[in-house]
Design a protein around this motif. Structure first.
Motif, short mmCIF file in Angstrom:
data_model
loop_
_atom_site.label_atom_id
_atom_site.label_comp_id
_atom_site.label_asym_id
_atom_site.label_seq_id
_atom_site.Cartn_x
_atom_site.Cartn_y
_atom_site.Cartn_z
N GLY A 8 40.36 6.91 -47.21
CA GLY A 8 39.21 7.77 -47.05
C GLY A 8 38.15 7.47 -48.10
N PRO A 9 37.06 8.20 -48.01
CA PRO A 9 35.92 7.95 -48.90
C PRO A 9 36.23 8.22 -50.37
N THR A 10 35.62 7.41 -51.25
CA THR A 10 35.70 7.66 -52.68
C THR A 10 34.87 8.90 -53.00
N ASP A 11 34.91 9.35 -54.24
CA ASP A 11 34.13 10.52 -54.63
C ASP A 11 32.64 10.31 -54.38
N ARG A 12 32.10 9.15 -54.78
CA ARG A 12 30.67 8.90 -54.56
C ARG A 12 30.34 8.80 -53.07
N GLU A 13 31.21 8.12 -52.32
CA GLU A 13 30.99 8.03 -50.87
C GLU A 13 31.02 9.41 -50.23
N PRO A 41 23.19 7.75 -60.45
CA PRO A 41 23.36 6.30 -60.37
C PRO A 41 22.03 5.61 -60.07
N ALA A 42 21.97 4.34 -60.38
CA ALA A 42 20.77 3.56 -60.08
C ALA A 42 20.57 3.48 -58.57
N TYR A 43 19.33 3.37 -58.17
CA TYR A 43 18.96 3.23 -56.76
C TYR A 43 19.75 2.09 -56.12
N THR A 44 19.83 0.95 -56.81
CA THR A 44 20.52 -0.21 -56.25
C THR A 44 22.03 0.03 -56.13
N SER A 45 22.58 0.87 -57.00
CA SER A 45 24.01 1.21 -56.89
C SER A 45 24.27 2.00 -55.61
N LEU A 46 23.38 2.96 -55.31
CA LEU A 46 23.54 3.72 -54.07
C LEU A 46 23.37 2.82 -52.86
N GLN A 47 22.44 1.87 -52.96
CA GLN A 47 22.24 0.91 -51.88
C GLN A 47 23.54 0.12 -51.63
N THR A 48 24.17 -0.31 -52.71
CA THR A 48 25.43 -1.05 -52.62
C THR A 48 26.53 -0.16 -52.04
N ASN A 49 26.58 1.10 -52.48
CA ASN A 49 27.57 2.04 -51.93
C ASN A 49 27.39 2.20 -50.43
N TYR A 58 31.81 4.22 -42.25
CA TYR A 58 31.60 5.63 -42.60
C TYR A 58 30.19 6.06 -42.24
N VAL A 59 29.26 5.10 -42.19
CA VAL A 59 27.87 5.38 -41.86
C VAL A 59 27.37 4.35 -40.86
N TYR A 70 20.16 5.69 -42.90
CA TYR A 70 21.62 5.83 -42.80
C TYR A 70 21.97 7.18 -42.20
N ALA A 71 23.02 7.18 -41.37
CA ALA A 71 23.51 8.41 -40.76
C ALA A 71 25.04 8.40 -40.85
N PRO A 72 25.64 9.57 -40.93
CA PRO A 72 27.11 9.60 -40.99
C PRO A 72 27.72 9.15 -39.67
N ALA A 73 28.73 8.32 -39.74
CA ALA A 73 29.46 7.89 -38.55
C ALA A 73 30.71 8.76 -38.36
N LEU A 74 31.05 9.53 -39.39
CA LEU A 74 32.20 10.42 -39.34
C LEU A 74 31.70 11.86 -39.48
N SER A 75 32.33 12.76 -38.77
CA SER A 75 31.98 14.17 -38.92
C SER A 75 32.67 14.73 -40.16
N GLN A 76 32.15 15.84 -40.63
CA GLN A 76 32.77 16.50 -41.78
C GLN A 76 34.20 16.89 -41.45
#
Length: 126
Positions: A8-13, A41-49, A58-59, A70-76
């Motif tokens: 499953g997703p990491t904390d940041r994800e 986090p840096a903008y580029t870090s979020l881009q990489t995530n 996941y998206v 970006y849109a979620p591919a998984l529901s909550q």
């Protein structure tokens, strides 16, 4: 020492997914502007995530004229179910009863939540 594989997703994800569930399809710029954790986090870090989340499915991503959206591919609900199943399997040796017992004996449930839980149990019995 290598990190163990994560189901499953990491904390940041998960934080990014929560923002997407709340705000709807978004650009990296928007997600960066509303990212709640500090230090941000840096903008580029979020881009990489988000690129990694795209690879994990996941998206989803659509190219707009100037930015990727970006849109979620998984529901909550899907993510919550997966996390609970993983927790029950890894920590409670497959026992949902042990999970519930631990949660309820630690007095983390309000009277209203206990009432809702009782109603769910009654529905399952019928």
């Amino acid at each position: 020492m290598a990190r163990p594989p994560h189901n499953g997703p990491t904390d940041r994800e998960l934080t990014l997914l929560k923002l997407l569930w709340r705000d709807g399809p978004s650009t990296v710029k928007h997600l960066h502007s509303v990212f709640p954790l500090r230090p941000k986090p840096a903008y580029t870090s979020l881009q990489t995530n988000l690129q990694g989340m795209l690879e994990k499915r996941y998206v989803t991503r659509q190219a707009d004229q100037q930015a990727h959206i970006y849109a979620p591919a998984l529901s909550q609900a899907e993510v919550e179910r997966g996390a609970v199943h993983d927790l029950i399997r890894r920590v409670f040796d497959g026992s949902a009863l042990r999970l519930f017992t631990t949660a309820l004996t630690d007095e983390q449930a309000s009277a209203e939540e206990l009432s809702q839980l009782q109603a769910l149990l009654n529905d399952r019995r019928d």
